[in-house]
Design a protein around this motif. Structure first.
Motif, PDB file in Angstrom:
ATOM      1  N   LEU A  22       0.849  -1.194   0.000  1.00 20.88           N
ATOM      2  CA  LEU A  22       0.000   0.000   0.000  1.00 20.88           C
ATOM      3  C   LEU A  22       0.882   1.241   0.000  1.00 20.88           C
ATOM      4  O   LEU A  22       1.313   1.721   1.046  1.00 20.88           O
ATOM      5  N   GLY A  23       1.145   1.778  -1.165  1.00 21.13           N
ATOM      6  CA  GLY A  23       2.038   2.919  -1.303  1.00 21.13           C
ATOM      7  C   GLY A  23       1.300   4.243  -1.285  1.00 21.13           C
ATOM      8  O   GLY A  23       0.065   4.302  -1.302  1.00 21.13           O
ATOM      9  N   PRO A  24       2.044   5.355  -1.289  1.00 21.00           N
ATOM     10  CA  PRO A  24       1.414   6.683  -1.277  1.00 21.00           C
ATOM     11  C   PRO A  24       0.640   6.998  -2.541  1.00 21.00           C
ATOM     12  O   PRO A  24      -0.158   7.930  -2.556  1.00 21.00           O
ATOM     13  N   LEU A  68      -7.777   5.262   4.358  1.00 26.02           N
ATOM     14  CA  LEU A  68      -6.417   5.184   3.839  1.00 26.02           C
ATOM     15  C   LEU A  68      -5.396   5.655   4.865  1.00 26.02           C
ATOM     16  O   LEU A  68      -4.300   5.080   4.981  1.00 26.02           O
ATOM     17  N   LEU A  69      -5.729   6.700   5.625  1.00 22.33           N
ATOM     18  CA  LEU A  69      -4.822   7.153   6.684  1.00 22.33           C
ATOM     19  C   LEU A  69      -4.588   6.040   7.702  1.00 22.33           C
ATOM     20  O   LEU A  69      -3.453   5.820   8.147  1.00 22.33           O
ATOM     21  N   ALA A  70      -5.649   5.335   8.059  1.00 23.74           N
ATOM     22  CA  ALA A  70      -5.508   4.240   9.016  1.00 23.74           C
ATOM     23  C   ALA A  70      -4.679   3.095   8.431  1.00 23.74           C
ATOM     24  O   ALA A  70      -3.791   2.538   9.106  1.00 23.74           O
ATOM     25  N   ALA A  71      -4.962   2.757   7.169  1.00 28.58           N
ATOM     26  CA  ALA A  71      -4.229   1.661   6.537  1.00 28.58           C
ATOM     27  C   ALA A  71      -2.756   2.003   6.363  1.00 28.58           C
ATOM     28  O   ALA A  71      -1.868   1.166   6.576  1.00 28.58           O
ATOM     29  N   ARG A  72      -2.472   3.241   5.981  1.00 25.98           N
ATOM     30  CA  ARG A  72      -1.070   3.645   5.824  1.00 25.98           C
ATOM     31  C   ARG A  72      -0.356   3.692   7.174  1.00 25.98           C
ATOM     32  O   ARG A  72       0.844   3.420   7.257  1.00 25.98           O
TER      33      ARG A  72
END
Length: 369
Positions: A22-24, A68-72
């Motif tokens: 999971l990249g930016p 996405l913030l949580a996953a990153r």
């Protein structure tokens, strides 16, 4: 680069998503979703269901950002060494660190522009202030940090440059374009002036950095072409600084009477005039490049271009053209800009719907992660 963005054929079990991958670049989906709603709200013509659609799409972008913030965060904790290598050792992946601040900024602006009925006016303002502040700091850090790494650490060749190199330096332009919306909510005087001057400074930094990079990018495209057909949608990234800078100058013109009252009506008129001249000139080149990008991507589709996360490059850059032409229509009153803004938004919405649908299908099938 191709391995980062091309669709992956190795399936993963539904219960164990590969967060290590999971990249930016995934923040591009948030950017594209947010600007689809924001651009709908900015249209200079009232279409049936326009505001309701803008609110729904912005709400979706807010939810996507939270997930996405949580996953990153999990990714950065569990795969810290890989994240470090991505930033310091893989320049083709590192440039996508320009996406997270733009996602924060786009969602934050939507909270103020269309999110009031969803989260409340005060909460929308607070959310915009929070995300704009965080996104701006992030954008400036990326715009300075990535070129520093390119110069001192990354192994790069100008002959292999491609439009993704623009991502880090465009982020401050997004902050510059969306910051003036907060001017009316600040106390009169120095606070408003500081915000406007800061936005203009970021505009200049991003614009000059873009002007430095564009010849390098074009030279790389002419010399080496794109390294993979899946990267063809990245041609649309050139539109980002063009449309966003047009949006920015018009936002500055709107903010001048509030932030610089000493300028008077004459100063405000000069600001609007400069914004119109700049916007028309830049939009001309933007439409020229849009034609190049569209033809190149149609050619790639006929050649069998597979779906990849690069397809999200169809969205945010085109969205900046919508907001730029909508601002031109508002300030000039010229109906041609109104029609162009609507046509571009329809293109944007179509691209967003296709990218979102294909992304959802890829996630369900376990290919994208």
């Amino acid at each position: 680069m191709a391995t980062l963005l091309a669709p992956q054929t190795r399936p993963h079990t539904a219960g164990s998503p590969a967060l290590s991958r999971l990249g930016p670049n995934w923040y591009a989906a948030v950017m594209g979703t947010a600007i689809t709603g924001n651009a709908a709200a900015a249209l200079p013509i009232d279409l049936p269901g326009r505001i309701a659609l803008a609110e729904a799409v912005w709400t979706l972008s807010l939810l996507l950002l939270a997930v996405l913030l949580a996953a990153r965060a999990v990714h950065l904790v569990r795969h810290r060494e890989q994240a470090r290598r991505t930033l310091l050792e893989d320049p083709s992946a590192a440039v996508f660190y320009g996406c997270p601040p733009m996602a924060l900024l786009a969602v934050g602006y939507g909270a103020l522009a269309v999110g009031g009925p969803v989260v409340g006016e005060r909460a929308g303002l607070a959310l915009d202030a929070l995300l704009w502040g965080a996104g701006t700091l992030y954008a400036v850090a990326v715009a300075a940090g990535l070129p520093y790494l390119m110069i001192t650490r990354h192994r790069l060749s100008a002959l292999e440059a491609n439009p993704t190199w623009l991502l880090p330096v465009v982020a401050p332009m997004v902050a510059a374009a969306l910051g003036p919306a907060l001017v009316p909510h600040l106390p009169e005087g120095a606070a408003r002036q500081a915000l406007l001057y800061g936005c203009v400074a970021m505009f200049g930094a991003s614009l000059l950095a873009t002007l430095v990079l564009l010849p390098v990018v074009f030279g790389g495209l002419v010399h080496s072409k794109l390294p993979a057909v899946a990267l063809t949608p990245s041609l649309f990234l050139v539109l980002g600084p063009l449309g966003q800078s047009t949006t920015a100058v018009h936002q500055f013109a709107d903010a001048v009477p509030l932030a610089l009252p000493a300028a008077g009506e004459q100063g405000a008129a000069v600001a609007r005039g400069l914004a119109e001249v700049y916007g028309v000139a830049v939009m001309g080149f933007a439409l020229l490049w849009l034609a190049v990008a569209l033809v190149a991507n149609l050619r790639a589709l006929r050649a069998g271009m597979p779906f990849a996360m690069t397809w999200w490059a169809f969205t945010f850059p085109v969205g900046t053209l919508v907001t730029g032409t909508a601002a031109l229509a508002r300030h000039t009153g010229f109906g041609g800009f109104t029609g162009l803004a609507v046509a571009l938004w329809l293109l944007l919405f179509t691209a967003w719907a296709v990218a979102a649908g294909r992304t959802l299908a890829g996630l369900r099938a376990g290919r994208l992660l």
